[in-house]
Design an enzyme around this catalytic site. Sequence first.
Site, PDB file in Angstrom:
ATOM      1  CG  ASP A  41     -19.628  -6.556  10.517  1.00 46.49           C
ATOM      2  OD1 ASP A  41     -18.989  -5.520  10.457  1.00 46.49           O
ATOM      3  OD2 ASP A  41     -20.874  -6.721  10.502  1.00 46.49           O
ATOM      4  CG  HIS A 231       9.459  -0.706   5.002  1.00 47.80           C
ATOM      5  ND1 HIS A 231       9.437  -2.125   5.301  1.00 47.80           N
ATOM      6  CD2 HIS A 231       9.919  -0.692   4.087  1.00 47.80           C
ATOM      7  CE1 HIS A 231      10.194  -2.517   4.104  1.00 47.80           C
ATOM      8  NE2 HIS A 231      10.323  -1.738   3.548  1.00 47.80           N
ATOM      9  CG  ASP A 248       8.729   3.214  -1.635  1.00 48.45           C
ATOM     10  OD1 ASP A 248       8.050   2.832  -2.725  1.00 48.45           O
ATOM     11  OD2 ASP A 248       9.738   2.469  -1.128  1.00 48.45           O
ATOM     12  CG  ASP A 259       8.325  -0.548  -5.514  1.00 49.25           C
ATOM     13  OD1 ASP A 259       8.393   0.625  -4.951  1.00 49.25           O
ATOM     14  OD2 ASP A 259       8.994  -1.301  -4.909  1.00 49.25           O
ATOM     15  CG  HIS A 343      17.350  -0.317   1.682  1.00 52.66           C
ATOM     16  ND1 HIS A 343      17.823  -0.289   0.228  1.00 52.66           N
ATOM     17  CD2 HIS A 343      17.332   0.867   2.010  1.00 52.66           C
ATOM     18  CE1 HIS A 343      17.545   0.995  -0.018  1.00 52.66           C
ATOM     19  NE2 HIS A 343      17.203   1.816   0.967  1.00 52.66           N
ATOM     20  CG  HIS A 347      11.984  -5.471  -4.843  1.00 57.39           C
ATOM     21  ND1 HIS A 347      10.900  -5.661  -5.630  1.00 57.39           N
ATOM     22  CD2 HIS A 347      12.146  -4.410  -4.006  1.00 57.39           C
ATOM     23  CE1 HIS A 347      10.386  -4.015  -5.362  1.00 57.39           C
ATOM     24  NE2 HIS A 347      11.126  -3.573  -4.400  1.00 57.39           N
ATOM     25  CG  HIS A 354       9.182  -6.739  -1.811  1.00 58.56           C
ATOM     26  ND1 HIS A 354       9.287  -6.507  -0.527  1.00 58.56           N
ATOM     27  CD2 HIS A 354       9.160  -5.481  -2.192  1.00 58.56           C
ATOM     28  CE1 HIS A 354       9.497  -5.249  -0.223  1.00 58.56           C
ATOM     29  NE2 HIS A 354       9.641  -4.600  -1.281  1.00 58.56           N
ATOM     30  CD  GLU A 379      13.623  -0.522  -3.515  1.00 59.70           C
ATOM     31  OE1 GLU A 379      13.311   0.259  -2.577  1.00 59.70           O
ATOM     32  OE2 GLU A 379      12.999  -1.442  -3.820  1.00 59.70           O
ATOM     33  CE1 TYR A 383      16.249   5.983   2.909  1.00 63.30           C
ATOM     34  CE2 TYR A 383      18.215   4.270   2.790  1.00 63.30           C
ATOM     35  CZ  TYR A 383      17.025   4.871   2.396  1.00 63.30           C
ATOM     36  OH  TYR A 383      16.176   4.296   1.335  1.00 63.30           O
ATOM     37  NE  ARG A 403      13.137   3.776  -0.915  1.00 62.75           N
ATOM     38  CZ  ARG A 403      12.728   4.011   0.589  1.00 62.75           C
ATOM     39  NH1 ARG A 403      13.501   4.086   1.380  1.00 62.75           N
ATOM     40  NH2 ARG A 403      11.173   4.122   0.814  1.00 62.75           N
ATOM     41  CD  GLU A 405      11.332   1.244  -5.513  1.00 64.74           C
ATOM     42  OE1 GLU A 405      10.710   1.993  -4.812  1.00 64.74           O
ATOM     43  OE2 GLU A 405      11.416  -0.046  -5.480  1.00 64.74           O
TER      44      GLU A 405
HETATM   45 MN   LIG Z   1      10.811  -1.304  -4.049  1.00 63.20          MN
END
Ligand SMILES: [Mn+2]
Length: 437
Positions: A41, A231, A248, A259, A343, A347, A354, A379, A383, A403, A405
Amino acid sequence: MVGPALSESEYLSRQSAFLGQLPESSLVLIPTNPVTYRSNDTVYPYRANSYMLYLCGWSEPEAVLMAHHEASEWVTTLFVQPRDTKAELWEGRRVGVEGAALGWPVDRTCSIGKLSDCVSEFLDDCESVYYLPDLNPELDELVSRTQAVELADPTTALDDMRVIKSDAEVAMIQQSSDIASEAHIAAMRATSPGIAEWEIQSVIEAVFTARRSCWAYQSIVGGGENATILHYKSNNNRIADGDLVLVDAGCEVSGYASDITRTWPVSGKFSDQQREIYELVLKAQMAGIDACQAGSVWLSMHRATSVVLAQGLIELGILDCTVEEAIGDDMEFNGPYRNFFMHGTGHMLGLDVHDVGGGRQGDKDEGPILQPGMVVTVEPGLYFGSWRDDIEIPDRYAGIGVRIEDDVLVTADGPVVLTSGCPKTIEEIEALVGSEG
Ligand SMILES: [Mn+2]
């Protein structure tokens, strides 16, 4: 009672701009997000639906915004949870029907308990229903039984509006960017050899909380090879001395997200290999930011970063071909550089991290035209996960993931970096990392 985030006039002008596009014979139903359960719950942290926030700033659960046309004007009705001492004793105070009427930009307010009776009546009389499905089962059931001729999608019109940010929205994103910048700086300062991913995460999120914000998405803290998982979010490894860490992480202010990604060496000093890759990604990222020009197509940013990355991969001896061959088809970007940059370049950013309105990787066209008031992320990354079995990874760069960004406002006078408070040059980063002592 915390009122809506923006001015009443801003919400009212959004409502009239949206409703003015619809036939008068239509009914609009915008339910908010459901409460979702995490374990038995106990629930996940609640976040209202972005369209609900956009149209009236209502952030409590169990709510529906309705609009119908009556006596030659649009009338908005907000259905909300009524005051209920027993429920509030457990779950927290509610604004209630009367409170909503006093403080929120709607014509009428009503208890959510009357939703079915009230909406059924209007559904019988309308010709089309502009409706967000799959959020409120009671509403789904009502709409599925309707005689209305047409079920229509309100998001097309709303997304066209949401994609251009007002000054007040940019101010929110700027606040959110400032907090996230401060969090990344605190994390760099607190980093020393032997630190763990979760410890960096805790520094980042402590700043979010201390500034009355919260994360906009689960923070990614990837040390060493974990930086090569786009991710990654387990954040449960200790980071080896000599490794990079990729962070990130962004937060939310009144629903508006930031972001930011930064990558730094836990030792405080980039190795030669790390520096080569970092400088290349930074050069690509600056080219991507330069490409955020009003009037350019969405794909310009991705083209700009791709050319720099492909050129650099060739110069570093990682690819042995021309830039054109490295990039591949100029719409599909399917050349071998894709093995290391898999990628999109960015965005849209707004109420959703996003956000609505951007181009997507794999689109068949060059995407929307950039316009003043759009906020985008830039960004690029590279890799080199040595764990991969699908491609060969150059030994010199094995295990490196980088990366960088930033969040960028498109203006008539060129790009404005909202996250410029967050350092990204090698000199700045080396000076900051571990400086907390
Ligand atoms: Mn981003």
